[in-house]
Write an enzyme that holds these catalytic residues in place. Sequence first.
Site, PDB file in Angstrom:
ATOM      1  CG  HIS A   1      11.375  -2.232  88.426  1.00 49.52           C
ATOM      2  ND1 HIS A   1      10.343  -2.523  89.289  1.00 49.52           N
ATOM      3  CD2 HIS A   1      12.105  -1.266  89.024  1.00 49.52           C
ATOM      4  CE1 HIS A   1      10.453  -1.765  90.356  1.00 49.52           C
ATOM      5  NE2 HIS A   1      11.509  -0.989  90.226  1.00 49.52           N
TER       6      HIS A   1
ATOM      7  CG  ASP B   1      12.116  -3.051  99.447  1.00 50.59           C
ATOM      8  OD1 ASP B   1      13.176  -2.399  99.520  1.00 50.59           O
ATOM      9  OD2 ASP B   1      11.106  -2.645  98.857  1.00 50.59           O
TER      10      ASP B   1
ATOM     11  NE  ARG C   1      16.751   3.049 101.084  1.00 46.93           N
ATOM     12  CZ  ARG C   1      16.362   2.651  99.869  1.00 46.93           C
ATOM     13  NH1 ARG C   1      15.706   1.516  99.725  1.00 46.93           N
ATOM     14  NH2 ARG C   1      16.628   3.374  98.820  1.00 46.93           N
TER      15      ARG C   1
ATOM     16  CB  SER D   1      15.319  -1.278  97.488  1.00 44.26           C
ATOM     17  OG  SER D   1      13.957  -1.053  97.293  1.00 44.26           O
TER      18      SER D   1
ATOM     19  CE  LYS E   1      11.188  -3.313  95.609  1.00 44.82           C
ATOM     20  NZ  LYS E   1      10.767  -1.975  95.970  1.00 44.82           N
TER      21      LYS E   1
END
Length: 440
Positions: free
Chosen positions: A80, A159, A166, A181, A185
């Site tokens: 990621h 999220d 945000r 966040s 996930k």
Amino acid sequence: MYDLITKKKRGGELTKEEIYYFITGCVENTIPNEQQAALLMAIWAQGMTDRETTEMTLAMAESGDMMDLSSLPGVKVDKHSTGGVGDKTTLVVGPLASATGLTVAKMSGRGLGHTGGTIDKLESIPGFRTSLTMEEFFDGVRKNGLALMGQTGELVPADKKLYAMRDIISAVDSIPLIASSIMSKKLAAGTDVILLDVKMGSGAFMKTLEDAEKLAQTMVAIGEAAGKRTEALITDMNQPLGFAIGNALEVAEAAEVLHGNGPEDVREESLMLSAELLYLAGRGHRDECRRVAEEALRSGKALEKFCAMVRTQGGDDSVIRDPSRFARAPVVREVLAPRDGYIVGMAAEYIGGVSVMLGAGRDDLGDAVDPVAGILLKKKYGDGVERGEVIATLLTSKEDAVAEAEKRFLSAVTIGDEPPAPRPLIYARVGKDGVVRFDV
Ligand code: URA
């Protein structure tokens, strides 16, 4: 909520019950938006302890469905990126990892602000479907060891809510909020191994190595505490990765790397990430893992994996076999160097913004992206240029955007008299045992 906001505003520590109360209330819409925003801004200003960050992450991960990948064979791995410009490494690392026997069942996102997203990129392949049913997703993984799809609505609804909030109140750039966040996930996605590519530099959320290391350490600690093998590499985002920025352009460049060509930085970063996934999956020493990754690339096995996934998900793999078959943008503008010298700065964030202007990203959540729009760099950091030489080509379907885009592109590039000091591609590796800095 009033008491929670007051407590955090004054630097207090929220209890587990308070954190779950907040997250549940956001998802169920029982907390007014003003109070959600106020608590997020108090967290942005005061930070959170490691315990608070971990509990926030777990509360968010549990706010929706949690994927159960246990019925799939092999070690399930995920890579990621925290968000970059020109970062197409997932398109190389996914096929490479599956070609070495790892299982890649990955949900990816769309572009966000100036950063691109894997799902938008994949959708530039004619016919490719990123909206799959769970059955199709699992079948694809069983067949090819690799499937990539968009996030489903049921995964981490907290999220979606908090990120959008945000984004509009200027509270994205907070280490505990980014960590919770991303890791919520990752935990909900259910893989055994999580490798984080934490971007550092002008085009990243983290502008300094210290902040990038802190974010990486926070995320690694959360992943390891949840029983996942987790590591992070900190990689450069002071300039775009590779030469291509934009959806089809980036898929074509990733395909070039899988063909054994392509830019050295994309190739090297993809190999590093793939070797690290193998290492985390317990496949031997790092040197051996690197050799295995290189062989999967050299033999063409990784390319075949990509093509197989494209076909399984309804796409036309002829554009992967021959990237010159991708459609071309109707409007092409060459950007010329205004003076002789060396490229000493190529602000990735602004260049990402230029690609959005050209149509490669979105201004509003619901906008469609133009698959053929983007930028092809001809020169990068450290290269010498002569006045009038082409430094980049802008590609778009929007004739009226190109003049302003050219102006902005030129303002993102700095040309100096002397060659700048070389910059590393990979700064550090962060694991549960600490930080290893490379030649910084
Ligand atoms: N990417 C995410 O998914 N969340 C953040 O907060 C920042 C980057």
